[in-house]
Scaffold this motif. Structure first.
Motif, PDB file in Angstrom:
ATOM      1  N   GLU A   1       0.823  -1.218   0.000  1.00  0.00           N
ATOM      2  CA  GLU A   1       0.000   0.000   0.000  1.00  0.00           C
ATOM      3  C   GLU A   1       0.850   1.259   0.000  1.00  0.00           C
ATOM      4  OE1 GLU A   1      -2.589  -0.489   3.356  1.00  0.00           O
ATOM      5  OE2 GLU A   1      -4.021  -1.697   2.228  1.00  0.00           O
ATOM      6  N   GLU A   2       1.997   1.199   0.637  1.00  0.00           N
ATOM      7  CA  GLU A   2       2.893   2.358   0.695  1.00  0.00           C
ATOM      8  C   GLU A   2       3.595   2.600  -0.642  1.00  0.00           C
ATOM      9  OE1 GLU A   2       4.744   5.646   2.354  1.00  0.00           O
ATOM     10  OE2 GLU A   2       3.235   4.396   3.317  1.00  0.00           O
ATOM     11  N   LEU A   3       4.017   1.526  -1.303  1.00  0.00           N
ATOM     12  CA  LEU A   3       4.834   1.650  -2.510  1.00  0.00           C
ATOM     13  C   LEU A   3       4.016   1.809  -3.786  1.00  0.00           C
ATOM     14  CD1 LEU A   3       7.742   1.656  -3.590  1.00  0.00           C
ATOM     15  CD2 LEU A   3       7.627  -0.843  -3.668  1.00  0.00           C
ATOM     16  N   TYR A   4       2.901   1.107  -3.878  1.00  0.00           N
ATOM     17  CA  TYR A   4       2.134   1.067  -5.127  1.00  0.00           C
ATOM     18  C   TYR A   4       0.838   1.857  -5.027  1.00  0.00           C
ATOM     19  CZ  TYR A   4       5.389  -2.671  -6.170  1.00  0.00           C
ATOM     20  OH  TYR A   4       6.532  -3.387  -6.380  1.00  0.00           O
ATOM     21  N   ASP A   5       0.456   2.454  -6.148  1.00  0.00           N
ATOM     22  CA  ASP A   5      -0.814   3.177  -6.207  1.00  0.00           C
ATOM     23  C   ASP A   5      -1.987   2.217  -6.336  1.00  0.00           C
ATOM     24  OD1 ASP A   5       0.067   6.021  -6.225  1.00  0.00           O
ATOM     25  OD2 ASP A   5       1.186   5.311  -7.969  1.00  0.00           O
ATOM     26  N   ASP A   6      -1.741   1.052  -6.901  1.00  0.00           N
ATOM     27  CA  ASP A   6      -2.786   0.054  -7.047  1.00  0.00           C
ATOM     28  C   ASP A   6      -2.126  -1.307  -7.233  1.00  0.00           C
ATOM     29  OD1 ASP A   6      -5.320  -0.994  -7.200  1.00  0.00           O
ATOM     30  OD2 ASP A   6      -5.842  -0.046  -9.109  1.00  0.00           O
ATOM     31  N   ILE A   7      -2.862  -2.358  -6.910  1.00  0.00           N
ATOM     32  CA  ILE A   7      -2.417  -3.734  -7.106  1.00  0.00           C
ATOM     33  C   ILE A   7      -3.524  -4.425  -7.884  1.00  0.00           C
ATOM     34  CG2 ILE A   7      -1.781  -5.900  -5.976  1.00  0.00           C
ATOM     35  CD1 ILE A   7      -1.190  -4.071  -3.455  1.00  0.00           C
ATOM     36  N   ILE A   8      -3.156  -5.028  -9.014  1.00  0.00           N
ATOM     37  CA  ILE A   8      -4.180  -5.666  -9.838  1.00  0.00           C
ATOM     38  C   ILE A   8      -3.756  -7.081 -10.235  1.00  0.00           C
ATOM     39  CG2 ILE A   8      -5.078  -3.494 -10.747  1.00  0.00           C
ATOM     40  CD1 ILE A   8      -3.574  -4.030 -13.334  1.00  0.00           C
ATOM     41  N   ILE A   9      -4.731  -7.889 -10.482  1.00  0.00           N
ATOM     42  CA  ILE A   9      -4.572  -9.186 -11.137  1.00  0.00           C
ATOM     43  C   ILE A   9      -5.460  -9.092 -12.378  1.00  0.00           C
ATOM     44  CG2 ILE A   9      -4.924 -11.673 -10.980  1.00  0.00           C
ATOM     45  CD1 ILE A   9      -4.666 -11.350  -7.895  1.00  0.00           C
ATOM     46  N   PRO A  10      -4.864  -9.106 -13.568  1.00  0.00           N
ATOM     47  CA  PRO A  10      -5.680  -8.935 -14.774  1.00  0.00           C
ATOM     48  C   PRO A  10      -6.786  -9.985 -14.862  1.00  0.00           C
ATOM     49  CG  PRO A  10      -3.353  -8.781 -15.300  1.00  0.00           C
ATOM     50  CD  PRO A  10      -3.441  -9.237 -13.880  1.00  0.00           C
ATOM     51  N   SER A  11      -7.983  -9.529 -15.137  1.00  0.00           N
ATOM     52  CA  SER A  11      -9.122 -10.447 -15.208  1.00  0.00           C
ATOM     53  C   SER A  11      -8.938 -11.466 -16.338  1.00  0.00           C
ATOM     54  CB  SER A  11     -10.428  -9.684 -15.391  1.00  0.00           C
ATOM     55  OG  SER A  11     -10.395  -8.916 -16.577  1.00  0.00           O
ATOM     56  N   GLU A  12      -8.174 -11.103 -17.353  1.00  0.00           N
ATOM     57  CA  GLU A  12      -7.959 -12.006 -18.487  1.00  0.00           C
ATOM     58  C   GLU A  12      -7.195 -13.270 -18.089  1.00  0.00           C
ATOM     59  OE1 GLU A  12      -8.264  -7.837 -20.131  1.00  0.00           O
ATOM     60  OE2 GLU A  12      -7.347  -8.786 -18.413  1.00  0.00           O
ATOM     61  N   ILE A  13      -6.450 -13.223 -16.986  1.00  0.00           N
ATOM     62  CA  ILE A  13      -5.664 -14.400 -16.600  1.00  0.00           C
ATOM     63  C   ILE A  13      -6.174 -15.071 -15.332  1.00  0.00           C
ATOM     64  CG2 ILE A  13      -3.614 -13.544 -17.759  1.00  0.00           C
ATOM     65  CD1 ILE A  13      -2.445 -12.874 -15.005  1.00  0.00           C
ATOM     66  N   LYS A  14      -7.203 -14.524 -14.729  1.00  0.00           N
ATOM     67  CA  LYS A  14      -7.762 -15.152 -13.530  1.00  0.00           C
ATOM     68  C   LYS A  14      -8.259 -16.550 -13.868  1.00  0.00           C
ATOM     69  CE  LYS A  14      -9.028 -11.032 -11.003  1.00  0.00           C
ATOM     70  NZ  LYS A  14     -10.095 -10.161 -10.565  1.00  0.00           N
ATOM     71  N   GLY A  15      -7.899 -17.504 -13.031  1.00  0.00           N
ATOM     72  CA  GLY A  15      -8.354 -18.865 -13.212  1.00  0.00           C
ATOM     73  C   GLY A  15      -7.478 -19.715 -14.112  1.00  0.00           C
ATOM     74  N   CYS A  16      -6.464 -19.131 -14.744  1.00  0.00           N
ATOM     75  CA  CYS A  16      -5.583 -19.951 -15.575  1.00  0.00           C
ATOM     76  C   CYS A  16      -4.626 -20.730 -14.667  1.00  0.00           C
ATOM     77  CB  CYS A  16      -4.824 -19.102 -16.579  1.00  0.00           C
ATOM     78  SG  CYS A  16      -3.529 -18.084 -15.855  1.00  0.00           S
ATOM     79  N   HIS A  17      -4.011 -21.741 -15.218  1.00  0.00           N
ATOM     80  CA  HIS A  17      -3.072 -22.554 -14.443  1.00  0.00           C
ATOM     81  C   HIS A  17      -1.907 -21.680 -13.989  1.00  0.00           C
ATOM     82  CE1 HIS A  17      -0.149 -25.713 -13.488  1.00  0.00           C
ATOM     83  NE2 HIS A  17      -1.220 -26.472 -13.281  1.00  0.00           N
ATOM     84  N   TYR A  18      -1.481 -21.847 -12.743  1.00  0.00           N
ATOM     85  CA  TYR A  18      -0.461 -20.961 -12.175  1.00  0.00           C
ATOM     86  C   TYR A  18       0.864 -21.020 -12.935  1.00  0.00           C
ATOM     87  CZ  TYR A  18       2.029 -24.811  -9.876  1.00  0.00           C
ATOM     88  OH  TYR A  18       2.753 -25.932  -9.617  1.00  0.00           O
ATOM     89  N   LYS A  19       1.175 -22.133 -13.591  1.00  0.00           N
ATOM     90  CA  LYS A  19       2.436 -22.231 -14.333  1.00  0.00           C
ATOM     91  C   LYS A  19       2.425 -21.371 -15.595  1.00  0.00           C
ATOM     92  CE  LYS A  19       4.123 -26.621 -12.651  1.00  0.00           C
ATOM     93  NZ  LYS A  19       4.642 -27.942 -13.011  1.00  0.00           N
ATOM     94  N   SER A  20       1.270 -21.052 -16.109  1.00  0.00           N
ATOM     95  CA  SER A  20       1.192 -20.184 -17.286  1.00  0.00           C
ATOM     96  C   SER A  20       0.835 -18.748 -16.917  1.00  0.00           C
ATOM     97  CB  SER A  20       0.168 -20.729 -18.284  1.00  0.00           C
ATOM     98  OG  SER A  20      -1.128 -20.709 -17.722  1.00  0.00           O
ATOM     99  N   ALA A  21       0.471 -18.513 -15.677  1.00  0.00           N
ATOM    100  CA  ALA A  21      -0.029 -17.196 -15.273  1.00  0.00           C
ATOM    101  C   ALA A  21       1.006 -16.090 -15.433  1.00  0.00           C
ATOM    102  CB  ALA A  21      -0.526 -17.245 -13.831  1.00  0.00           C
ATOM    103  N   ILE A  22       2.266 -16.362 -15.101  1.00  0.00           N
ATOM    104  CA  ILE A  22       3.292 -15.318 -15.198  1.00  0.00           C
ATOM    105  C   ILE A  22       3.514 -14.925 -16.651  1.00  0.00           C
ATOM    106  CG2 ILE A  22       5.725 -14.766 -14.797  1.00  0.00           C
ATOM    107  CD1 ILE A  22       5.527 -16.533 -12.257  1.00  0.00           C
ATOM    108  N   THR A  23       3.604 -15.891 -17.538  1.00  0.00           N
ATOM    109  CA  THR A  23       3.786 -15.595 -18.966  1.00  0.00           C
ATOM    110  C   THR A  23       2.598 -14.813 -19.509  1.00  0.00           C
ATOM    111  OG1 THR A  23       5.125 -17.577 -19.239  1.00  0.00           O
ATOM    112  CG2 THR A  23       4.186 -16.612 -21.234  1.00  0.00           C
TER     113      THR A  23
END
Length: 156
Positions: free
Chosen positions: A93-115
């Motif tokens: 909260e101190e460093l970033y103005d916002d934290i997001i997880i793109p909705s386009e990748i929600k629910g995908c397998h965690y091994k492909s999520a970073i890519t």
């Protein structure tokens, strides 16, 4: 009878950065100088993956630049929910103005999520900063993708 409307179009320029999880020398001044060059080129929003030493260096450089450029935003883009978002909540909260997880990748397998997150960031941004020291791994994959997408690329 015709009606005419005048629309104000605001174009917000965005930048993201990728680098190796570990860095072995002090690159903070170089990162800050590149961030300042991007700000001088009109970048207003910076996206950070928040996953390693380079990402920390990048986030701190943008945070430092924000002191004289309060209109700049720094957004943390996570590939998935992590427990550190809870137990390091005040740090984020101190460093970033916002934290997001793109909705386009929600629910995908965690091994492909970073890519997928990295591709999402490149697609969204006008320019991309890289700390690139080897030709394999996630940073290199993002670099090749940014080149294919004809993004403005800066290598530290």
């Amino acid at each position: 009878m015709c009606s005419f409307y005048i629309w104000d179009v605001v174009i917000i320029k965005r930048c993201c950065a990728f680098g190796h999880r570990e860095i072995f020398n002090d690159i903070s001044e170089d990162v800050y100088n590149v961030v300042m060059n991007e700000i001088n080129a009109g970048i207003e929003i910076f996206y950070c993956g928040c996953m390693g030493s380079f990402d920390n260096s990048f986030a701190y450089a943008v945070s430092k630049a924000k002191k004289n450029n309060p209109n700049i935003k720094l957004i943390c883009v996570k590939p998935y929910m992590t427990k550190e978002l809870n137990y390091l909540r005040y740090y984020y909260e101190e460093l970033y103005d916002d934290i997001i997880i793109p909705s386009e990748i929600k629910g995908c397998h965690y091994k492909s999520a970073i890519t997928l997150r990295n591709k999402w960031m490149v697609d969204l941004c006008d320019s991309v900063i890289f700390y690139l020291k080897r030709e394999y791994g996630g940073t290199y994959t993002a670099y090749k993708y940014a080149k294919r997408k004809n993004k403005k690329i800066t290598i530290i």
